[in-house]
Design an enzyme around this catalytic site. Structure first.
Site, PDB file in Angstrom:
ATOM      1  N   ASN A   9       0.650  -0.940  -0.096  1.00  0.00           N
ATOM      2  CA  ASN A   9      -0.070  -0.026   0.258  1.00  0.00           C
ATOM      3  C   ASN A   9       0.800   1.219   0.141  1.00  0.00           C
ATOM      4  O   ASN A   9       1.492   1.625   0.761  1.00  0.00           O
ATOM      5  CB  ASN A   9      -1.188  -0.262   1.189  1.00  0.00           C
ATOM      6  CG  ASN A   9      -1.201   1.575   1.402  1.00  0.00           C
ATOM      7  OD1 ASN A   9      -1.705   1.884   0.077  1.00  0.00           O
ATOM      8  ND2 ASN A   9      -2.425   1.199   2.879  1.00  0.00           N
ATOM      9  N   LYS A  11      -0.124   4.268  -0.258  1.00  0.00           N
ATOM     10  CA  LYS A  11      -0.900   4.773   0.639  1.00  0.00           C
ATOM     11  C   LYS A  11      -0.605   6.865  -0.364  1.00  0.00           C
ATOM     12  O   LYS A  11       0.064   6.869  -1.903  1.00  0.00           O
ATOM     13  CB  LYS A  11      -0.374   5.846   1.685  1.00  0.00           C
ATOM     14  CG  LYS A  11      -0.395   4.583   2.624  1.00  0.00           C
ATOM     15  CD  LYS A  11      -0.461   4.883   4.038  1.00  0.00           C
ATOM     16  CE  LYS A  11       0.312   3.431   4.702  1.00  0.00           C
ATOM     17  NZ  LYS A  11       0.060   3.482   6.104  1.00  0.00           N
ATOM     18  N   HIS A  96      -9.212   0.417   5.439  1.00  0.00           N
ATOM     19  CA  HIS A  96      -7.967   0.563   6.625  1.00  0.00           C
ATOM     20  C   HIS A  96      -8.554   1.642   7.180  1.00  0.00           C
ATOM     21  O   HIS A  96      -9.318   2.680   7.591  1.00  0.00           O
ATOM     22  CB  HIS A  96      -7.055   1.438   5.440  1.00  0.00           C
ATOM     23  CG  HIS A  96      -5.793   1.358   5.922  1.00  0.00           C
ATOM     24  ND1 HIS A  96      -5.116   2.280   7.094  1.00  0.00           N
ATOM     25  CD2 HIS A  96      -4.575   0.494   5.549  1.00  0.00           C
ATOM     26  CE1 HIS A  96      -4.337   2.258   6.721  1.00  0.00           C
ATOM     27  NE2 HIS A  96      -3.962   0.366   6.003  1.00  0.00           N
ATOM     28  N   GLU A  98      -6.906   4.200   8.671  1.00  0.00           N
ATOM     29  CA  GLU A  98      -6.759   5.953   8.045  1.00  0.00           C
ATOM     30  C   GLU A  98      -7.649   6.629   7.183  1.00  0.00           C
ATOM     31  O   GLU A  98      -8.309   7.529   7.797  1.00  0.00           O
ATOM     32  CB  GLU A  98      -5.508   5.718   7.786  1.00  0.00           C
ATOM     33  CG  GLU A  98      -4.228   5.429   8.197  1.00  0.00           C
ATOM     34  CD  GLU A  98      -3.077   5.031   7.134  1.00  0.00           C
ATOM     35  OE1 GLU A  98      -2.950   5.715   5.953  1.00  0.00           O
ATOM     36  OE2 GLU A  98      -2.013   4.905   7.768  1.00  0.00           O
ATOM     37  N   GLU A 168      -5.031  -5.510  11.025  1.00  0.00           N
ATOM     38  CA  GLU A 168      -3.690  -4.473  10.995  1.00  0.00           C
ATOM     39  C   GLU A 168      -4.036  -3.458  12.671  1.00  0.00           C
ATOM     40  O   GLU A 168      -4.720  -2.422  12.550  1.00  0.00           O
ATOM     41  CB  GLU A 168      -4.072  -3.343  10.080  1.00  0.00           C
ATOM     42  CG  GLU A 168      -3.658  -4.067   8.101  1.00  0.00           C
ATOM     43  CD  GLU A 168      -3.046  -3.123   7.520  1.00  0.00           C
ATOM     44  OE1 GLU A 168      -1.929  -2.812   7.228  1.00  0.00           O
ATOM     45  OE2 GLU A 168      -3.428  -2.347   7.335  1.00  0.00           O
ATOM     46  N   GLY A 174       2.944   2.118  10.785  1.00  0.00           N
ATOM     47  CA  GLY A 174       3.648   2.996  10.146  1.00  0.00           C
ATOM     48  C   GLY A 174       4.443   3.967  12.117  1.00  0.00           C
ATOM     49  O   GLY A 174       5.089   4.363  11.705  1.00  0.00           O
ATOM     50  N   SER A 213       4.039  -2.317   9.928  1.00  0.00           N
ATOM     51  CA  SER A 213       5.638  -2.592  10.219  1.00  0.00           C
ATOM     52  C   SER A 213       5.568  -3.882   9.986  1.00  0.00           C
ATOM     53  O   SER A 213       7.104  -3.811  11.055  1.00  0.00           O
ATOM     54  CB  SER A 213       5.905  -2.134  11.938  1.00  0.00           C
ATOM     55  OG  SER A 213       4.939  -0.187  12.019  1.00  0.00           O
TER      56      SER A 213
END
Ligand code: PEP
Length: 250
Positions: A9, A11, A96, A98, A168, A174, A213
């Site tokens: 991904n 992003k 996701h 985010e 996730e 991140g 990560s």
């Protein structure tokens, strides 16, 4: 159907030039270190066409980071599942963390996106994961349970054969902080069990990816767990060498 899969991904990263450079880098790395793992790249929508170029079709499939919950019409800025499918896209991220956090996507929104994908033969990658506070209080399995039930339990068994789930943990995305192999395995087994109880063989046969990560130094241990079928990779997907090293760690 359960299989090993690695998705990258990207992003909101890359420009046209750096996207081309990364795609070329991935192809070159694959020539040096071929992998048996099925690969997919998920670039910004503007660069999907570059990744679908003929020279890459034998290297990786292509995904899209977001998809509209509506069929078509006056929804400025949206990209419909039919558009993505007609452009040669195979996967679409749905849920996701985010998107849930920064764009307020609700379970109803996500259920709509998922349906649009299935109607258009796109494979939705449904993402779930808990906040650090839920991990610390021990509430994390309840959070995962609710996220799975709210969106996937409305599907029929046939539909379930055409989706992928990604676990996730938000505290690992991140941040450089990875879930340990045991922590990830516990949640993956929980998800598989939940889906198997509801959907039978189609539930137990689902591919469940880990994301958070994941990098060459920890991917082998994560992927050796019995219920981890692959990875959804963020930062490390922007480095061709790292992404292919992860692909070769199954
Ligand atoms: C992601 O956002 O899907 C992700 C896993 O990111 P990272 O690998 O950078 O933690």
């Amino acid at each position: 159907m359960r299989r090993n899969l690695l998705l990258g991904n990207w992003k909101q990263n890359t420009t046209r030039a750096s996207a081309l450079e990364l795609l070329g880098g991935l192809k070159a790395e694959l020539e040096k270190s071929p992998t048996k793992t099925e690969l997919g790249v998920i670039p910004p929508a503007l660069f999907i066409d570059l990744a679908i170029g003929q020279q890459y079709t034998s290297c990786f499939a292509v995904g899209i980071q977001n998809i509209s919950k509506t069929v078509k019409g006056a929804f400025t800025g949206e990209i419909g599942a039919d558009m993505a499918a007609s452009a040669g896209v195979k996967y679409a991220l749905v849920g996701h963390s985010e998107r849930r956090a920064y764009f307020n996507e609700s379970p109803e929104d996500l259920a709509g996106k998922l349906m649009r994908c299935l109607e258009n033969n796109l494979i939705p990658v449904y993402c779930v994961g808990e906040e650090l506070s839920d991990r610390k209080t021990g509430n994390y399995l309840n959070v995962i349970d609710a996220q799975i039930k709210a969106v996937l339990f409305g599907l029929n068994t046939k539909d379930l054969n055409n989706i992928i789930v990604a676990y996730e943990p938000i505290w690992a995305i991140g941040t450089g902080e990875t879930a340990s192999a045991e922590q990830a395995q516990e949640v993956h087994a929980f998800i598989r069990n939940l889906l198997a109880n509801k959907f039978g063989a189609s539930g137990s046969d689902i591919s469940i990816l880990y994301g958070g990560s994941c990098k060459p130094s920890n991917s082998e241990e994560l992927f050796s767990q019995p219920d981890i079928d692959g990875g959804l990779i963020g930062a490390a997907a922007l480095n061709a060498q790292d992404f292919i090293a992860i692909a070769n760690s199954f």
